[in-house]
Design a protein around this motif. Structure first.
Motif, PDB file in Angstrom:
ATOM      1  N   UNK A  61       1.493  21.055  47.049  1.00 18.92           N
ATOM      2  CA  UNK A  61       0.044  21.093  47.165  1.00 18.92           C
ATOM      3  C   UNK A  61      -0.564  22.267  46.413  1.00 18.92           C
ATOM      4  N   UNK A  62       0.065  23.425  46.510  1.00 17.24           N
ATOM      5  CA  UNK A  62      -0.509  24.618  45.897  1.00 17.24           C
ATOM      6  C   UNK A  62      -0.389  24.662  44.381  1.00 17.24           C
ATOM      7  N   UNK A  63       0.294  23.674  43.793  1.00 15.18           N
ATOM      8  CA  UNK A  63       0.426  23.644  42.336  1.00 15.18           C
ATOM      9  C   UNK A  63      -0.585  22.721  41.670  1.00 15.18           C
ATOM     10  N   UNK A  64      -1.429  22.054  42.462  1.00 18.11           N
ATOM     11  CA  UNK A  64      -2.346  21.059  41.915  1.00 18.11           C
ATOM     12  C   UNK A  64      -3.646  21.672  41.386  1.00 18.11           C
ATOM     13  N   UNK A  65      -3.949  22.880  41.790  1.00 21.75           N
ATOM     14  CA  UNK A  65      -5.181  23.538  41.347  1.00 21.75           C
ATOM     15  C   UNK A  65      -5.199  23.655  39.831  1.00 21.75           C
ATOM     16  N   UNK A  66      -6.322  23.261  39.239  1.00 22.17           N
ATOM     17  CA  UNK A  66      -6.471  23.376  37.795  1.00 22.17           C
ATOM     18  C   UNK A  66      -5.966  22.196  37.001  1.00 22.17           C
ATOM     19  N   UNK A  67      -5.379  21.228  37.665  1.00 15.29           N
ATOM     20  CA  UNK A  67      -4.895  20.048  36.942  1.00 15.29           C
ATOM     21  C   UNK A  67      -6.059  19.122  36.605  1.00 15.29           C
ATOM     22  N   UNK A  68      -5.768  18.133  35.741  1.00 19.04           N
ATOM     23  CA  UNK A  68      -6.768  17.162  35.343  1.00 19.04           C
ATOM     24  C   UNK A  68      -7.386  16.515  36.583  1.00 19.04           C
TER      25      UNK A  68
ATOM     26  N   UNK B 238      -8.272  13.715  37.803  1.00 17.32           N
ATOM     27  CA  UNK B 238      -8.124  12.263  37.882  1.00 17.32           C
ATOM     28  C   UNK B 238      -6.824  11.986  38.607  1.00 17.32           C
ATOM     29  N   UNK B 239      -6.508  10.707  38.806  1.00 19.58           N
ATOM     30  CA  UNK B 239      -5.277  10.387  39.517  1.00 19.58           C
ATOM     31  C   UNK B 239      -4.032  10.845  38.772  1.00 19.58           C
ATOM     32  N   UNK B 240      -4.177  11.163  37.496  1.00 20.78           N
ATOM     33  CA  UNK B 240      -3.032  11.603  36.693  1.00 20.78           C
ATOM     34  C   UNK B 240      -2.590  13.023  37.042  1.00 20.78           C
ATOM     35  N   UNK B 241      -3.296  13.699  37.934  1.00 26.96           N
ATOM     36  CA  UNK B 241      -2.858  15.013  38.405  1.00 26.96           C
ATOM     37  C   UNK B 241      -1.563  14.900  39.202  1.00 26.96           C
ATOM     38  N   UNK B 242      -1.233  13.691  39.649  1.00 25.53           N
ATOM     39  CA  UNK B 242       0.004  13.459  40.402  1.00 25.53           C
ATOM     40  C   UNK B 242       1.090  12.855  39.497  1.00 25.53           C
ATOM     41  N   UNK B 243       1.163  13.316  38.281  1.00 25.59           N
ATOM     42  CA  UNK B 243       2.012  12.656  37.279  1.00 25.59           C
ATOM     43  C   UNK B 243       3.481  12.621  37.676  1.00 25.59           C
ATOM     44  N   UNK B 244       3.960  13.607  38.438  1.00 23.84           N
ATOM     45  CA  UNK B 244       5.361  13.571  38.856  1.00 23.84           C
ATOM     46  C   UNK B 244       5.664  12.356  39.727  1.00 23.84           C
TER      47      UNK B 244
END
Length: 372
Positions: A48-55, A57-63
């Motif tokens: 959870x704490x690594x998601x800040x600053x990502x795109x 959109x739903x592509x922030x969960x690319x892994x």
């Protein structure tokens, strides 16, 4: 992240174990004709704490997704989560680029098709999946034909045409439309962008739950209610909750509350009878305001029933009068939602004992107000 078309992932038939490569145009199991699952190895979510600053959109969960680095994104996903009552919150998926949650899965199918470079894309829909696929195929530069049943909302067919897709209006109901599209899918060089048969769609819809998990600070509500026709949102939710639980990112699985219209409720009937599959459902659907879930014989019925039971959930049904009342009630609260998209609010809006999230799946502009 490895490209899943390079041989890491395979299609897998959940009924008989048949496999096929994902870089082919094979859209169903050649043995039983059923829909595919996707064996993509281990997909994991970022902490959870690594998601800040990502795109955003739903592509922030690319892994957690079986495709990466999309070229066809329209910024889909990351829709707001808004409280309606002390217990019930709404996820505003009608704010997606084509005004419905189907964008989540359509972007995955269009991205997959772009990589496969077919001569044509065909799809069938009661409206929302068709509008989404038309838009994303336009973004990908792919020729697209969408089959819809007669009686589909003119506002939806206008949207399909506006995106440049060829529209085929099929006499009869949703089942007749699916048969027509499957016949066209047999032509060489055709990618059948089936939101029912192709599991990449489910990996798109699962992001609905990943967003909820992020917005709730790494937790999920007691229950997640979803409208169910072909079950793509419910199965995506089941996929996401299983993945999050397996990774230790949640400590319990929320109950999945599947909602159908009383007029077309084959899954609810089977569930209440304790059946693992459909009973003797008719081949044609009765009329209902919830046209998007008027599916008498969903191909993934067994998976849907199993997912609800495994989650400790249940099926609920709502009458046409309750659908009308729920649409007006949401509009009075500031949300103009299409009739299919209000069924969950109709079913659980008065809950006070459990926290629950309902999706507002499609904009009211797509169908207008239900007739009195």
């Amino acid at each position: 992240m490895p490209d899943m078309l390079a041989g890491v992932a395979t299609y897998l038939c959940p009924q008989d174990g048949t496999r096929a490569r994902t870089d082919t145009l094979t859209w169903c199991c050649p043995v039983c004709g059923g829909p595919w699952d996707l064996d993509a190895g281990v997909l994991s979510s970022a902490p959870l704490n690594s998601l800040t600053g990502r795109v955003n959109s739903l592509w922030r969960y690319e892994e957690a997704l079986p495709l990466a680095d999309p070229a066809v994104s329209l910024g889909e996903g990351r829709t707001p989560l808004v409280p309606l009552t002390a217990s019930v919150s709404a996820k505003l998926d009608f704010l997606m680029p084509t005004l419905s949650f189907k964008d989540r899965g359509a972007v995955m199918l269009a991205e997959l098709a772009r990589r496969l470079a077919p001569e044509r894309v065909v799809a069938d829909s009661s409206g929302n999946a068709g509008t989404a696929l038309a838009a994303y195929c336009a973004r990908a530069g792919l020729p697209c034909t969408v089959y819809v049943p007669e009686g589909t909302s003119p506002k939806k067919t206008e949207q399909i045409r506006a995106h440049g897709a060829r529209l085929e209006i099929v006499p009869g109901d949703r089942e007749a439309t699916a048969r027509a599209a499957r016949a066209a899918a047999g032509s060489p060089g055709t990618f059948y962008a089936s939101h029912v048969h192709n599991p990449y769609f489910l990996h798109g819809t699962k992001t609905y739950v990943y967003e909820m998990w992020e917005d709730l600070g790494g937790t999920l509500p007691d229950a997640i209610a979803v409208p169910v026709g072909n079950g793509t949102l419910l199965l995506g939710a089941a996929l996401a909750t299983s993945e999050l639980l397996a990774q230790g990112l949640i400590d319990r699985r929320p109950a999945l509350i599947a909602v159908q219209a009383e007029a077309v409720s084959p899954l609810a009937t089977a569930f209440r009878a304790g059946s693992d599959g459909l009973l003797d459902a008719p081949d044609t659907a009765s009329s209902t305001l919830a046209e998007g879930i008027a599916i008498p014989r969903p191909p993934r019925a067994r998976q849907i029933l199993a997912a609800v039971r495994e989650s400790g959930g249940t099926f609920l049904t709502v009458s046409e009068d309750r659908i009308r009342a729920a649409q007006l009630d949401l509009a009075a609260r500031g949300f103009f939602v299409e009739t299919t998209g209000v069924v969950c609010w109709a079913a659980v809006g008065d809950w006070t004992d459990r926290s629950v999230v309902v999706p507002l799946c499609g904009a009211g502009l797509k169908t207008g107000l239900a007739p009195p």
